[in-house]
Design an enzyme around this catalytic site. Structure first.
Site, PDB file in Angstrom:
ATOM      1  N   GLY A 142       0.819  -1.200   0.000  1.00 14.88           N
ATOM      2  CA  GLY A 142       0.000   0.000   0.000  1.00 14.88           C
ATOM      3  C   GLY A 142       0.855   1.254   0.000  1.00 14.88           C
ATOM      4  O   GLY A 142       2.044   1.222   0.313  1.00 14.88           O
ATOM      5  N   CYS A 143       0.237   2.388  -0.342  1.00 13.71           N
ATOM      6  CA  CYS A 143       0.991   3.643  -0.479  1.00 13.71           C
ATOM      7  C   CYS A 143       1.550   4.125   0.860  1.00 13.71           C
ATOM      8  O   CYS A 143       2.745   4.431   0.964  1.00 13.71           O
ATOM      9  CB  CYS A 143       0.113   4.704  -1.122  1.00 13.71           C
ATOM     10  N   TYR A 144       0.701   4.193   1.899  1.00 14.73           N
ATOM     11  CA  TYR A 144       1.204   4.599   3.211  1.00 14.73           C
ATOM     12  C   TYR A 144       2.247   3.606   3.724  1.00 14.73           C
ATOM     13  O   TYR A 144       3.273   3.995   4.301  1.00 14.73           O
ATOM     14  CB  TYR A 144       0.062   4.663   4.232  1.00 14.73           C
TER      15      TYR A 144
END
Length: 326
Positions: A142-144
């Site tokens: 995921g991005c985070y």
């Protein structure tokens, strides 16, 4: 040339992935999947695609999946990706969240029972700088998670886990292209809003790599794209020295000089990551800040980087890493 299909190409990540494939010297585009735009020419996504000459027309995702591509870049939403029948032998990079975790965690963190728990073991979780891909079925982080793990994974054995707090902020494209009240202009503009406080689905993903769960508070910024995470930890170790040594040879991650802070503006529209390291004068705590483009290193760029590694190519092919934009 490696034949390549993109599923879910009409979404934000799908279009960003398409742009990188078009600029990749070793990938040949053979299928573009989009159920919402099937039957249309590729330029329906963006008139600028006319400059690329003849591209495959958009077809249903099932048709793109069956096109015989050697590489499949899947940008389908969670529920669709969970039941997709990816062909035997093809390399697959999946940007959804459904192949990242123990299937037992999905009811609590994603709100649904995983429909194919028995198949989860065939997937590897790959963040190139930390865990390169080990199987042909690759779950993209995921991005985070990408920003947090790049900031903290090299320090995971020298921090007090109970002290780790992460403040995350992302542009509105981090929520995907489906409109919701949280992503409407009237909510986003002139506002910074925390969301999913204490219950964001990226936390167990962080925990499975770090060995502990940080306290994580995400926020939506009034920006289209870009992401920055500020991580606060207690450690007696030389955090700067550890991070500089870990990323000394990385073509993607840069540890900035002392006193210089990462900025979203400098990583926007790129696949690069900036990391800054500071010591709090008042408390002695260590602050590690990581900035990335949520659609770049946080999604499409990392998909291409993972694909490159699995296919035995230079990991930077097709990535946006150079130049200075204003």
């Amino acid at each position: 040339m490696i034949s390549t299909a993109i599923l879910g190409v009409a979404g934000y990540t799908g279009q960003e992935t398409l742009d990188r494939v078009l600029n990749h010297p070793e990938l040949e585009l053979v299928a573009l999947g989009s159920d919402s735009q099937a039957g249309s020419a590729a330029e329906v996504l963006d008139p600028r695609l006319r400059r690329n000459g003849k591209l495959p027309g958009l077809v249903a995702n099932a048709e793109a999946l069956a096109a015989g591509a050697e590489l499949i870049l899947s940008c389908l939403p969670n529920e669709r990706a969970a039941v997709a029948d990816f062909p035997e032998g093809a390399a697959v990079v999946d940007v959804s969240g459904v192949h990242r975790l123990d299937p037992a965690l999905y009811p609590e963190w994603y709100g649904f029972e995983h429909p194919r728990p028995e198949a989860q073991a065939a997937w590897c979780y790959a963040l190139p700088e930390l865990q390169p891909p080990t199987t042909r079925l690759i779950a993209n982080p995921g991005c985070y998670v990408t920003a947090v793990l790049l900031a903290l994974a090299p320090l995971k054995d020298v921090v007090d886990p109970k002290t780790v707090v992460v403040d995350g902020k992302s542009g509105v494209t981090g929520a995907g292209g489906t409109p919701t009240e949280r992503t409407m202009a009237g909510t986003v503009l002139d506002n910074v809003s925390p969301y999913k406080v204490g219950r964001h689905q990226h936390v167990p993903e962080m925990a499975q790599v770090l060995g502990f769960a940080p306290t994580f508070v995400p926020h939506v910024l009034p920006l289209k794209r870009g992401l920055i995470c500020t991580c606060v930890v207690d450690t007696d170790a030389d955090a700067r020295g550890l991070l500089e040594a870990f990323y000394a040879d990385s073509p993607v991650v840069s540890v900035l000089p002392e006193g210089q802070a990462p900025e979203i503006a400098r990583v926007l529209l790129t696949d690069a990551v900036e990391i800054g390291v500071f010591r709090d004068r008042a408390t002695g705590r260590t602050i590690v800040i990581a900035a990335e483009d949520n659609l770049g290193k946080g999604a499409a760029g990392q998909m291409i980087q993972n694909a490159n590694l699995w296919l035995g190519l230079d990991q930077t092919l097709g990535l946006r890493l150079h130049g200075v934009t204003v």
